[in-house]
Design an enzyme around this catalytic site. Sequence first.
Site, PDB file in Angstrom:
ATOM      1  N   ASN A  24     -25.415  17.861  89.287  1.00  0.00           N
ATOM      2  CA  ASN A  24     -24.391  18.257  88.312  1.00  0.00           C
ATOM      3  C   ASN A  24     -23.677  17.037  87.735  1.00  0.00           C
ATOM      4  OD1 ASN A  24     -24.250  21.122  87.728  1.00  0.00           O
ATOM      5  ND2 ASN A  24     -23.926  21.407  89.919  1.00  0.00           N
ATOM      6  N   ASP A  54     -29.934  18.906  92.320  1.00  0.00           N
ATOM      7  CA  ASP A  54     -29.121  19.158  91.140  1.00  0.00           C
ATOM      8  C   ASP A  54     -27.772  18.522  91.462  1.00  0.00           C
ATOM      9  OD1 ASP A  54     -27.402  20.049  89.208  1.00  0.00           O
ATOM     10  OD2 ASP A  54     -27.897  22.180  89.407  1.00  0.00           O
ATOM     11  N   GLU A 109     -30.524  26.525  94.614  1.00  0.00           N
ATOM     12  CA  GLU A 109     -30.209  27.912  94.217  1.00  0.00           C
ATOM     13  C   GLU A 109     -31.320  28.875  94.631  1.00  0.00           C
ATOM     14  OE1 GLU A 109     -28.420  29.026  90.530  1.00  0.00           O
ATOM     15  OE2 GLU A 109     -27.271  27.154  90.379  1.00  0.00           O
TER      16      GLU A 109
END
Length: 381
Positions: free
Chosen positions: A270, A268, A121
Site C-alpha cells: 500500500n 501489497d 487478501e
Amino acid sequence: ERVFTPSNALVGLRLKLRCTPGDGEQRYGPALEVESSGPVEAGPGVCTFDARHLYTKKVCGRGSVRAVSYNILADTYAQTEFSRTVLYPYCAPYALEIDYRQNLLKKELAGYSADLICLQEVDKSVFVDSLAPALDAFGLEGLFKIKEKQHEGLATFYRRDKFSLLSQHDIAFSEALLSEPLHKELCEQLAKYPLVQEKVLQRSSVLQVSVLQSTTDPSRKLCVANTHLYWHPKGGNIRLIQIAVAMSHIRHVACDLYPGIPVIFCGDFNSTPSSGAYSFISSGGIAEDHEDWVSNGEEERCSMSLSHPFKLLSACGEPAYTNYVGGFHGCLDYIFIDRNALEVEQVIPLPSHEEITTHQALPSVSHPSDHIALICDLKWK
C-alpha cells in the site's frame, strides 16, 4: 415436454421444447419457451492473463525461481454494498461473485507455472476449499496465515519438487511489537506517541515468513516473506512502523537463525515508489524528518530514525500501476529481492493499458481482482 440444456448453452439457461404427440416432430417458433433458472452470464472472453501465460508455459529451470505476488481481493470486501455501488460500480455483479472469481483465479495462477506464490487478501474458505486443492494438483504446497480480526489473510505456496519447508516464523505486527524483545527499542520509541501507538496496535496486519530449502542443492535456502500493510492513504506513518517491525523480524530469521540466507519479500505494501516505506525498504534507512512521519498531520507526528541491513531491490521495477480501480491507480505491490544473492532473469510483462481498461477498470469479467499479479524469474548469483 422435454427439458434439456445444450452443452454450449449460457450458464443458467434452460430450453423447453414442446412436442406435439402424434407426428413426432419438434415444433419451434411460438411453441418455444425460454426459462432462466439463474442469472445468464457471459464468459470472460479473452482474459487479462492469457497473453502472460505465453511466457510461463513451462516451469523454469533448476537454478531459477519464478515468483508471483498478488492481492487477489478478498470476498469479504468484494461483496459489500459499498464495493458494488461505490468502489466497483463498473463491474458486472456476477463477476464480483466468489465462485466466478475463484475459477478465474485458479486458471490464472495455474498458468503461471510458478515456484513461489505469495497471495494477499485470501479468504480462509477460499484457501481451504479452492486454492490449496487446485494448486496442490499442480505440485504446489500452501501455507496460510489469517488476520485474527478478519476472515482473510496471507497465503504462500511453494513448488514441492523444488523446495522443502524448513520452518515458519509468522507474526501479527501489533502482538510482536508488544511481546517480542526484538522490538523493545522500537516499542519504547513508539510509546512517546500514544495516538500513533494506539493506531498501530489496533491494526490486524500480519507477516508470513517461511524458510525454504532447495531439494536439489540443500546449501541453497530462501527466506520468503509475505505481507499486506495498512491501507489508509494517510497511514504512511503507520506503514513505516509496520515495515520496521517486519524488517527486524526478517533480520532475526535471515541473520540470526539462518545466517546469510537470501530474502524475497513480497506483498501489497500500500505504498507508492515515492513513499517512505518504499524508500526505507530499498535504501536501508529512513530519516526522522521524512514527510511520511506527518502523513496524518502534526498531531500524529512520530519521528524516528530507522535502518535495516539488507540490500533489497524491486525485482519488477516500478510499474505505472499494480492496482487499478475507478478512483485510483498506482503501484502498491512489489517483489523485493536480496540483490547480493539473486538477480532478475526476466519480468513477465504486465497486461497492456488497453486490456486493463477494456471494461473500464478492475475487477472485471476478465480479471478477478482489483490488483495485477507481479511475476518474475529470478536466478542465484
